[in-house]
Structures are given as structure tokens and as C-alpha cells.
Motif scaffolding. Structure first.
Motif, PDB file in Angstrom:
ATOM      1  N   PHE A   8       0.968  -6.823  -7.436  1.00  0.00           N
ATOM      2  CA  PHE A   8      -0.172  -6.055  -6.946  1.00  0.00           C
ATOM      3  C   PHE A   8      -0.615  -6.733  -5.672  1.00  0.00           C
ATOM      4  O   PHE A   8      -1.018  -7.888  -5.687  1.00  0.00           O
ATOM      5  CB  PHE A   8      -1.323  -6.048  -7.962  1.00  0.00           C
ATOM      6  N   LYS A   9      -0.498  -6.036  -4.563  1.00  0.00           N
ATOM      7  CA  LYS A   9      -0.805  -6.634  -3.272  1.00  0.00           C
ATOM      8  C   LYS A   9      -2.238  -6.370  -2.827  1.00  0.00           C
ATOM      9  O   LYS A   9      -2.828  -7.180  -2.134  1.00  0.00           O
ATOM     10  CB  LYS A   9       0.162  -6.113  -2.201  1.00  0.00           C
ATOM     11  N   GLU A  10      -2.798  -5.229  -3.193  1.00  0.00           N
ATOM     12  CA  GLU A  10      -4.152  -4.913  -2.711  1.00  0.00           C
ATOM     13  C   GLU A  10      -4.781  -3.897  -3.631  1.00  0.00           C
ATOM     14  O   GLU A  10      -4.116  -2.997  -4.128  1.00  0.00           O
ATOM     15  CB  GLU A  10      -4.065  -4.337  -1.295  1.00  0.00           C
ATOM     16  N   GLY A  11      -6.060  -4.035  -3.825  1.00  0.00           N
ATOM     17  CA  GLY A  11      -6.829  -3.064  -4.581  1.00  0.00           C
ATOM     18  C   GLY A  11      -8.242  -3.027  -4.046  1.00  0.00           C
ATOM     19  O   GLY A  11      -8.831  -4.071  -3.770  1.00  0.00           O
ATOM     20  N   MET A  12      -8.757  -1.851  -3.841  1.00  0.00           N
ATOM     21  CA  MET A  12     -10.112  -1.669  -3.313  1.00  0.00           C
ATOM     22  C   MET A  12     -10.779  -0.547  -4.089  1.00  0.00           C
ATOM     23  O   MET A  12     -10.157   0.482  -4.363  1.00  0.00           O
ATOM     24  CB  MET A  12     -10.079  -1.242  -1.840  1.00  0.00           C
ATOM     25  N   LEU A  13     -12.037  -0.736  -4.421  1.00  0.00           N
ATOM     26  CA  LEU A  13     -12.821   0.308  -5.065  1.00  0.00           C
ATOM     27  C   LEU A  13     -14.172   0.352  -4.372  1.00  0.00           C
ATOM     28  O   LEU A  13     -14.857  -0.678  -4.274  1.00  0.00           O
ATOM     29  CB  LEU A  13     -12.979   0.022  -6.559  1.00  0.00           C
ATOM     30  N   ARG A  14     -14.529   1.512  -3.892  1.00  0.00           N
ATOM     31  CA  ARG A  14     -15.798   1.665  -3.186  1.00  0.00           C
ATOM     32  C   ARG A  14     -16.956   1.400  -4.157  1.00  0.00           C
ATOM     33  O   ARG A  14     -16.880   1.772  -5.331  1.00  0.00           O
ATOM     34  CB  ARG A  14     -15.880   3.045  -2.562  1.00  0.00           C
ATOM     35  N   PRO A  15     -18.018   0.745  -3.674  1.00  0.00           N
ATOM     36  CA  PRO A  15     -19.112   0.311  -4.553  1.00  0.00           C
ATOM     37  C   PRO A  15     -19.694   1.370  -5.501  1.00  0.00           C
ATOM     38  O   PRO A  15     -19.924   1.058  -6.672  1.00  0.00           O
ATOM     39  CB  PRO A  15     -20.171  -0.219  -3.575  1.00  0.00           C
ATOM     40  N   PRO A  16     -19.919   2.595  -5.079  1.00  0.00           N
ATOM     41  CA  PRO A  16     -20.540   3.541  -6.023  1.00  0.00           C
ATOM     42  C   PRO A  16     -19.706   3.828  -7.274  1.00  0.00           C
ATOM     43  O   PRO A  16     -20.241   4.326  -8.262  1.00  0.00           O
ATOM     44  CB  PRO A  16     -20.700   4.822  -5.198  1.00  0.00           C
ATOM     45  N   TRP A  17     -18.427   3.504  -7.247  1.00  0.00           N
ATOM     46  CA  TRP A  17     -17.547   3.812  -8.376  1.00  0.00           C
ATOM     47  C   TRP A  17     -17.160   2.573  -9.195  1.00  0.00           C
ATOM     48  O   TRP A  17     -16.357   2.662 -10.109  1.00  0.00           O
ATOM     49  CB  TRP A  17     -16.306   4.539  -7.880  1.00  0.00           C
ATOM     50  N   ARG A  18     -17.733   1.445  -8.892  1.00  0.00           N
ATOM     51  CA  ARG A  18     -17.401   0.221  -9.621  1.00  0.00           C
ATOM     52  C   ARG A  18     -18.067   0.201 -10.996  1.00  0.00           C
ATOM     53  O   ARG A  18     -19.076   0.843 -11.229  1.00  0.00           O
ATOM     54  CB  ARG A  18     -17.831  -1.003  -8.823  1.00  0.00           C
ATOM     55  N   GLY A  19     -17.457  -0.569 -11.904  1.00  0.00           N
ATOM     56  CA  GLY A  19     -18.022  -0.761 -13.229  1.00  0.00           C
ATOM     57  C   GLY A  19     -17.841   0.414 -14.173  1.00  0.00           C
ATOM     58  O   GLY A  19     -18.537   0.513 -15.180  1.00  0.00           O
TER      59      GLY A  19
END
Length: 184
Positions: A102-113
Motif C-alpha cells: 500500500f503506497k498511499e491512502g487519503m481520506l477527506r476529513p468529513p468522511w473519516r471515522g
């Protein structure tokens, strides 16, 4: 919005998803873009290099038409620089076992948790032929919460590495892709 409501789009053609990945990265890393290692230009270089490596695949999550995040990976080859950059040797036979990184993962703040990151992670691994998965994590990210999350997902620390001179020292982690069959 629950993880189940997120639609996942799989791609192997970087040109089709380039701008989406760059935009999500720039938003998530907005507070760090002034640091050379985290600049959009450096990310674009890494993204282009990763996308040219064997087995590259990305999964982008959408809430309706809104991209919420992504994760991408690629196959590691025996002798890959991934293994050579470790500060301590990986476990015996590790670098010779079919592995995806897994090289990269991003999740925009409103969708975290909401379980969305785990959903994307598991979906990408579900169809992979490799036996194990590895990743690098900044042990300071989220005050250690990101590393702890990966540990809850079954990853174990195997070493550290610093892929770029101006980047952080990262923790290398590893786990089996699928649970071994029980001997019943």
C-alpha cells in the motif's frame, strides 16, 4: 454517510484518475504543502513513479459524485528498493514472498471515522494474488492513531525506513493478505 453508501471505483489507468488523486492529496495535505517532501509537485513525481510499477491499482471512494478518498498499491518484486531501504533486515523470507505494498491512502476529513478507509483497504486486497501486504506509516501521524489503526487491522512492525532525505522516518508494517486456513 456509512461506508456501505460509498461507491468504490477501481482503476489501473493513471491518466483517467490523475486529477482526482492530486486534488484529494492537496486537500488532505493542505497544512503540509509548504514542506518540500509534501508538496504537490513531489507527490506528483511519486504518483507517476508508483503508477508505472507492476500491479499498480487504485480504488477511489465516491459519495454520490463527490470523491471522498483513495488508496493505491502495487506489487513488490524480490530485490525491490522497498526491501533494500529497511534500516533492519525484514523477517527471513519476507522479501521473497509475493507482496503488495500500500503506497498511499487519503481520506477527506468529513468522511473519516466511518469505516471507509478499511472498506477501501479490504476491497483492494480481496482480489490480489499476493500472499502478504506491507505499508509505511509515519508513527507521528495523528499522534500515533494512524499506526494504531493499522495495528488493529493486523499489521505488525517489521522495520523502519526513510524513503527521502527530507521526509520522515516511517514505520514499515506487514501482514498476511488472507487469514491462514484453520487446521480442523
Amino acid at each position: 454517510m456509512t461506508a456501505e453508501a460509498i461507491k468504490l471505483h477501481r482503476a489501473t489507468d493513471i491518466d483517467a484518475v490523475w486529477s482526482t488523486l492530486i486534488e484529494i492529496y492537496a486537500e488532505v495535505r493542505a497544512g503540509q504543502l509548504h514542506r518540500p517532501h509534501y508538496s504537490v509537485a513531489r507527490y506528483a513525481e511519486r504518483l507517476a513513479r508508483h503508477a508505472s510499477e507492476p500491479g499498480w491499482e487504485v480504488l477511489i471512494g465516491y459519495d454520490g459524485t463527490e470523491p471522498v478518498g483513495y488508496t493505491y498499491l502495487n506489487t513488490l518484486q524480490p530485490g525491490d528498493r522497498w526491501w533494500r531501504r529497511m534500516t533492519t533486515p525484514p523477517p527471513e523470507g519476507c522479501a521473497d514472498t509475493p507482496t503488495v505494498a500500500f503506497k498511499e491512502g487519503m481520506l477527506r476529513p468529513p468522511w473519516r471515522g466511518r469505516g471507509i478507509a478499511r472498506q477501501g483497504h479490504d476491497e483492494l486486497l480481496a482480489a490480489r494474488p499476493e500472499e502478504q501486504v506491507t505499508l509505511l506509516v509515519n508513527p507521528l501521524a495523528g499522534n500515533g492513531k494512524v499506526k494504531a489503526l493499522y495495528q488493529r487491522w493486523g499489521y505488525q512492525e517489521i522495520s523502519t525506513q526513510q524513503p527521502s532525505a527530507d521526509g520522515p522516518v516511517l514505520t514499515a508494517m506487514l501482514r498476511a493478505i488472507r487469514e491462514p486456513a484453520s487446521a480442523e
